[in-house]
Design a protein around this motif. Structure first.
Motif, mmCIF file in Angstrom:
data_model
loop_
_atom_site.group_PDB
_atom_site.id
_atom_site.type_symbol
_atom_site.label_atom_id
_atom_site.label_comp_id
_atom_site.label_asym_id
_atom_site.label_seq_id
_atom_site.Cartn_x
_atom_site.Cartn_y
_atom_site.Cartn_z
ATOM 1 N N ASP A 11 30.522 34.339 40.917
ATOM 2 C CA ASP A 11 30.141 34.427 42.323
ATOM 3 C C ASP A 11 31.202 35.137 43.153
ATOM 4 O O ASP A 11 30.882 35.875 44.088
ATOM 5 N N MET A 12 32.479 34.945 42.806
ATOM 6 C CA MET A 12 33.549 35.661 43.507
ATOM 7 C C MET A 12 33.402 37.164 43.308
ATOM 8 O O MET A 12 33.527 37.940 44.258
ATOM 9 N N ALA A 13 33.126 37.575 42.086
ATOM 10 C CA ALA A 13 32.931 38.997 41.799
ATOM 11 C C ALA A 13 31.683 39.509 42.497
ATOM 12 O O ALA A 13 31.697 40.580 43.114
ATOM 13 N N MET A 14 30.603 38.730 42.435
ATOM 14 C CA MET A 14 29.323 39.153 42.995
ATOM 15 C C MET A 14 29.408 39.418 44.498
ATOM 16 O O MET A 14 28.764 40.336 45.008
ATOM 17 N N ARG A 15 30.227 38.649 45.201
ATOM 18 C CA ARG A 15 30.370 38.854 46.646
ATOM 19 C C ARG A 15 30.991 40.210 46.980
ATOM 20 O O ARG A 15 30.867 40.695 48.091
ATOM 21 N N LYS A 16 31.643 40.833 46.018
ATOM 22 C CA LYS A 16 32.290 42.134 46.214
ATOM 23 C C LYS A 16 31.418 43.296 45.732
ATOM 24 O O LYS A 16 31.817 44.442 45.802
ATOM 25 N N MET A 17 30.233 42.983 45.205
ATOM 26 C CA MET A 17 29.405 43.986 44.534
ATOM 27 C C MET A 17 28.123 44.280 45.312
ATOM 28 O O MET A 17 27.608 43.434 46.025
ATOM 29 N N ASP A 18 27.609 45.498 45.094
ATOM 30 C CA ASP A 18 26.278 45.813 45.612
ATOM 31 C C ASP A 18 25.261 45.593 44.480
ATOM 32 O O ASP A 18 25.641 45.280 43.344
ATOM 33 N N GLN A 19 23.983 45.756 44.781
ATOM 34 C CA GLN A 19 22.944 45.457 43.785
ATOM 35 C C GLN A 19 23.048 46.357 42.566
ATOM 36 O O GLN A 19 22.826 45.910 41.432
ATOM 37 N N ALA A 20 23.409 47.609 42.747
ATOM 38 C CA ALA A 20 23.540 48.527 41.604
ATOM 39 C C ALA A 20 24.644 48.051 40.659
ATOM 40 O O ALA A 20 24.500 48.140 39.424
ATOM 41 N N GLN A 21 25.722 47.544 41.205
ATOM 42 C CA GLN A 21 26.816 47.028 40.372
ATOM 43 C C GLN A 21 26.397 45.761 39.632
ATOM 44 O O GLN A 21 26.744 45.573 38.466
ATOM 45 N N ILE A 22 25.651 44.897 40.308
ATOM 46 C CA ILE A 22 25.151 43.677 39.656
ATOM 47 C C ILE A 22 24.217 44.046 38.510
ATOM 48 O O ILE A 22 24.312 43.488 37.418
ATOM 49 N N ASP A 23 23.357 45.021 38.743
ATOM 50 C CA ASP A 23 22.458 45.481 37.679
ATOM 51 C C ASP A 23 23.247 46.058 36.510
ATOM 52 O O ASP A 23 22.920 45.797 35.348
#
Length: 75
Positions: free
Chosen positions: A47-59
């Motif tokens: 979740d810490m990483a996800m807060r720094k990411m956009d949807q393309a990065q999460i994908d």
């Protein structure tokens, strides 16, 4: 070895940029793998990483997880 033990180093390397540039995609991916191996506490790191990411990065991170699991399930 638990999921956390096997990926704690990559998580800190990528999440905090310890020794390498920060890479939230790889940090997220390692956290997902750790969580899948039973390391519930890896969700917080993810979740810490996800807060720094956009949807393309999460994908992209989810793609890395899928690739890793395919490669290592075949063994």
């Amino acid at each position: 070895m638990t999921g956390v033990q096997t990926c704690a180093l990559p998580i800190s390397i990528y999440l905090y940029g310890e020794g390498l540039p920060k890479d939230y995609v790889k940090a997220y991916a390692w956290c997902e793998i750790a969580q899948g191996n039973g390391a519930v506490e890896a969700l917080e790191c993810r979740d810490m990483a996800m807060r720094k990411m956009d949807q393309a990065q999460i994908d992209a991170a989810n793609g890395l997880v899928s690739k890793y699991l395919r490669e290592h399930e075949a063994r």
